[in-house]
Design a protein around this motif. Structure first.
Motif, PDB file in Angstrom:
ATOM      1  N   ARG A   1     -27.064 -61.116  12.694  1.00 40.75           N
ATOM      2  CA  ARG A   1     -27.866 -61.307  13.345  1.00 40.75           C
ATOM      3  C   ARG A   1     -28.524 -61.555  14.158  1.00 40.75           C
ATOM      4  NH1 ARG A   1     -29.247 -64.662   9.532  1.00 40.75           N
ATOM      5  NH2 ARG A   1     -29.476 -62.743   7.704  1.00 40.75           N
ATOM      6  N   LYS A   2     -29.528 -60.609  14.782  1.00 40.18           N
ATOM      7  CA  LYS A   2     -30.335 -61.074  15.734  1.00 40.18           C
ATOM      8  C   LYS A   2     -32.058 -60.503  15.729  1.00 40.18           C
ATOM      9  CE  LYS A   2     -29.453 -59.403  21.251  1.00 40.18           C
ATOM     10  NZ  LYS A   2     -28.768 -59.038  21.536  1.00 40.18           N
ATOM     11  N   ALA A   3     -32.311 -61.146  16.961  1.00 40.14           N
ATOM     12  CA  ALA A   3     -34.153 -60.778  16.117  1.00 40.14           C
ATOM     13  C   ALA A   3     -34.524 -59.775  17.473  1.00 40.14           C
ATOM     14  CB  ALA A   3     -34.954 -62.457  17.565  1.00 40.14           C
TER      15      ALA A   3
ATOM     16  N   TYR B   1     -35.356 -58.769  12.327  1.00 40.56           N
ATOM     17  CA  TYR B   1     -34.102 -59.049  12.949  1.00 40.56           C
ATOM     18  C   TYR B   1     -33.995 -58.061  12.436  1.00 40.56           C
ATOM     19  CZ  TYR B   1     -35.605 -64.043  13.112  1.00 40.56           C
ATOM     20  OH  TYR B   1     -36.465 -65.308  13.375  1.00 40.56           O
ATOM     21  N   GLN B   2     -32.713 -57.784  13.082  1.00 44.59           N
ATOM     22  CA  GLN B   2     -31.405 -56.801  13.008  1.00 44.59           C
ATOM     23  C   GLN B   2     -30.505 -56.985  12.662  1.00 44.59           C
ATOM     24  OE1 GLN B   2     -31.014 -54.380  16.663  1.00 44.59           O
ATOM     25  NE2 GLN B   2     -32.180 -55.130  17.966  1.00 44.59           N
ATOM     26  N   GLU B   3     -29.266 -56.691  11.931  1.00 45.18           N
ATOM     27  CA  GLU B   3     -28.197 -57.219  10.670  1.00 45.18           C
ATOM     28  C   GLU B   3     -26.941 -56.328  10.329  1.00 45.18           C
ATOM     29  OE1 GLU B   3     -30.614 -59.753   7.643  1.00 45.18           O
ATOM     30  OE2 GLU B   3     -29.941 -58.685   7.243  1.00 45.18           O
ATOM     31  N   GLU B   4     -26.139 -57.049  10.636  1.00 47.61           N
ATOM     32  CA  GLU B   4     -24.746 -56.159  11.382  1.00 47.61           C
ATOM     33  C   GLU B   4     -23.913 -57.048  10.489  1.00 47.61           C
ATOM     34  OE1 GLU B   4     -24.436 -53.561  12.408  1.00 47.61           O
ATOM     35  OE2 GLU B   4     -25.479 -52.967  14.416  1.00 47.61           O
ATOM     36  N   SER B   5     -22.361 -55.878   9.885  1.00 51.93           N
ATOM     37  CA  SER B   5     -21.287 -56.560   8.927  1.00 51.93           C
ATOM     38  C   SER B   5     -20.647 -57.405  10.494  1.00 51.93           C
ATOM     39  CB  SER B   5     -20.644 -55.511   8.732  1.00 51.93           C
ATOM     40  OG  SER B   5     -21.306 -54.976   7.683  1.00 51.93           O
ATOM     41  N   GLU B   6     -20.638 -56.943  11.047  1.00 51.81           N
ATOM     42  CA  GLU B   6     -20.295 -57.729  12.563  1.00 51.81           C
ATOM     43  C   GLU B   6     -20.840 -57.293  14.370  1.00 51.81           C
ATOM     44  OE1 GLU B   6     -16.824 -54.626  14.514  1.00 51.81           O
ATOM     45  OE2 GLU B   6     -16.741 -54.366  12.492  1.00 51.81           O
ATOM     46  N   PRO B   7     -20.034 -58.735  15.060  1.00 53.77           N
ATOM     47  CA  PRO B   7     -21.512 -58.622  16.396  1.00 53.77           C
ATOM     48  C   PRO B   7     -20.830 -56.457  17.235  1.00 53.77           C
ATOM     49  CG  PRO B   7     -19.551 -59.631  16.417  1.00 53.77           C
ATOM     50  CD  PRO B   7     -19.266 -59.290  15.025  1.00 53.77           C
TER      51      PRO B   7
END
Length: 276
Positions: free
Chosen positions: A124-126, A266-272
């Motif tokens: 997760r990244k804001a 927030y952005q959410e991804e399964s992997e960076p």
């Protein structure tokens, strides 16, 4: 991945994992992804991203004292039941380091294979904060009549746009600034409302991250109060009046009146991501 670190929840200390003393190499175990699901007849059900185990190879170069230091921090979080956090170029995920197996031991190099429990199944990244200004900070909203009338005019409702760059709905953090009574904001067909007064100098922070949903009022002197019960929930998700409704993908019209709001999606991804 240009940078990788572990942030200890128990002490707040950060363990850099990209050198000079400790190296995680390519950290390929942390890069994997996995969905949990149940197979049906030509279908998937129960699709979710759940906790999973991963392996991480660490190499310590000329710093045996750091082996002891990292072990104590990893163990402190597991013992306390407070997950630490891996940070990869600003993308974060909660995790425990539950096992370490020595692979190589020399006077110069110590190598260990760690077993990591990644709790969220996501990184997760804001995003950047999006500001929706109060009337006091937005001059010219109402007509300036040359003389007074015996009644007040309804406060102007502004239209603005909230942006979610991801292809699916995302969680958010919303900060609502006082003074305001029973504030509500409409975005993407959902009304976000609080049944409470927010005094001047105070603000309420609504966080909608799954498993960590909170509504907290911060007073002018910094005191915090849990006001979780003040958030309007309607009939729940997709019901049209749910305080934790995720922000829809793309641009959405925002309507509000009088008070100021800061919105962080927030952005959410399964992997960076491989590139930031």
């Amino acid at each position: 991945m240009r940078s990788l670190s572990y942030i200890c929840a128990s002490t707040g200390e950060t363990i850099p994992l990209e050198g000079p003393g400790i190296w995680a190499q390519t950290a390929d175990g942390l890069r994997g992804r996995e969905w949990s699901y149940t197979l049906g007849y030509r279908s998937l059900t129960g699709v979710s991203r759940t906790a999973r185990e991963a392996e991480l190879d660490l190499t310590y170069v000329r710093c045996p004292e750091k082996v002891d230091w990292t072990r104590r921090l990893f163990d402190a979080d597991v013992a306390a039941g407070t997950p630490g956090m891996f940070d990869a170029d600003g993308w974060t995920t909660r995790a425990y380091v539950v096992k370490a197996e020595p692979q190589t031991i020399t006077p110069v190099i110590i190598q260990q294979k760690l077993t990591v429990v990644m709790l969220d199944g996501i990184w997760r990244k804001a995003g950047e904060s999006q500001h929706f200004w109060s009337d006091a900070l937005t001059p010219g909203l109402d007509l300036d009549y040359p003389h007074d009338y015996p009644h007040d005019y309804l406060a102007t409702t502004r239209n603005a746009v909230a942006s979610n760059p991801m292809p699916t709905a995302m969680p958010f953090q919303m900060v609502i600034f006082g003074p305001v009574s029973n504030p509500q904001l409409t975005l993407g067909g959902n009304t976000y409302a609080l049944d409470m007064d927010i005094p001047s100098g105070s603000y309420v922070t609504v966080t909608s991250i799954a498993g960590r949903r909170t509504i907290v009022m911060t007073a002018e002197n910094g005191d915090e109060t849990n006001v979780f019960d003040k958030g309007r929930r309607g009939t729940g998700l997709n019901g049209g009046e749910y305080i934790f409704q995720p922000i829809p993908a793309g641009d959405s019209i925002v309507q509000w009146s009088g008070f100021g709001v800061d919105l962080t999606v927030y952005q959410e991804e399964s992997e960076p991501p491989w590139r930031n």
